[in-house]
Scaffold this motif. Structure first.
Motif, short mmCIF file in Angstrom:
data_model
loop_
_atom_site.label_atom_id
_atom_site.label_comp_id
_atom_site.label_asym_id
_atom_site.label_seq_id
_atom_site.Cartn_x
_atom_site.Cartn_y
_atom_site.Cartn_z
N SER A 18 0.83 -1.20 0.00
CA SER A 18 0.00 0.00 0.00
C SER A 18 0.86 1.25 0.00
N GLU A 21 0.57 7.57 -0.33
CA GLU A 21 0.62 8.75 -1.20
C GLU A 21 0.63 8.39 -2.67
N GLY A 22 0.52 7.12 -3.02
CA GLY A 22 0.60 6.70 -4.42
C GLY A 22 2.02 6.82 -4.96
N PHE A 26 0.92 9.04 -10.25
CA PHE A 26 -0.19 8.09 -10.13
C PHE A 26 -0.69 8.08 -8.68
N GLU A 27 -0.88 9.26 -8.13
CA GLU A 27 -1.20 9.41 -6.71
C GLU A 27 -2.55 8.81 -6.32
N ASP A 28 -3.46 8.63 -7.27
CA ASP A 28 -4.79 8.08 -6.95
C ASP A 28 -4.78 6.57 -6.76
N TYR A 29 -3.71 5.91 -7.12
CA TYR A 29 -3.64 4.44 -7.03
C TYR A 29 -2.80 4.07 -5.82
N LYS A 30 -3.41 3.36 -4.89
CA LYS A 30 -2.77 3.12 -3.60
C LYS A 30 -2.38 1.67 -3.34
N SER A 49 -1.55 -2.59 -10.31
CA SER A 49 -2.58 -1.90 -9.53
C SER A 49 -3.81 -2.79 -9.44
N GLU A 51 -6.55 -1.57 -8.33
CA GLU A 51 -7.63 -0.62 -8.57
C GLU A 51 -7.87 -0.40 -10.06
#
Length: 145
Positions: A18, A21-22, A26-30, A49, A51
């Motif tokens: 995890s 902060e990504g 690609f900060e939206d993918y954790k 990913s 997600e």
């Protein structure tokens, strides 16, 4: 418990890493699933990913590429990773795959650091001037990083 939410691959929750902060850009993918290219080896992994399965990165163990790689982390990074000891950390560099190995590069400047115990990860920018964002795979071993 097998999990499939957002992913067609079954996996154990404990396998995920995890990124709070990504990754840079690609900060939206954790949440990512590291998949070894060669079984039981962390030399080269596909970081997928969960997600968005269309998003993946080829990552490599930098110590297998350059034996004298010496990333230095701040205490803040240790806190983010909840790491008590350097031995709990694994490092990876992102590979940009070209149309041939000669045209592929790795980023020694911004490694991914994973706490193998907590499964937390961050991508960092090393302060050292000796590492670059793009280092050609064909030149590894021929020059100092």
């Amino acid at each position: 418990m097998k999990e499939k939410k957002g992913s067609s691959l079954p996996f154990e929750k404990e396998e995920l890493i995890s990124f709070e902060e990504g990754l840079f850009g690609f900060e939206d993918y954790k949440r990512f699933l590291p998949l070894p290219i060669t079984e039981d080896s962390d030399a080269v992994l596909n970081l997928l990913s969960v997600e968005d399965e269309s998003l993946s990165f080829i990552i490599m163990n930098p110590f297998l590429l350059v034996s004298d790689y010496e990333p230095r982390l701040s205490q803040d990074i240790y806190k983010k990773l909840e790491a008590k000891d350097e031995a709990d950390l694994s490092y990876y560099v992102i590979c940009v795959v070209g149309d041939s190995p000669e045209n592929s590069t790795v980023n020694f400047k911004c490694p991914i650091v994973v706490n193998t115990v907590s499964r937390k990860a961050v991508q960092v920018i090393l302060e050292s001037e000796e590492y670059r964002f793009r280092h050609s795979l064909k030149d590894i071993g021929k020059e100092v990083v």
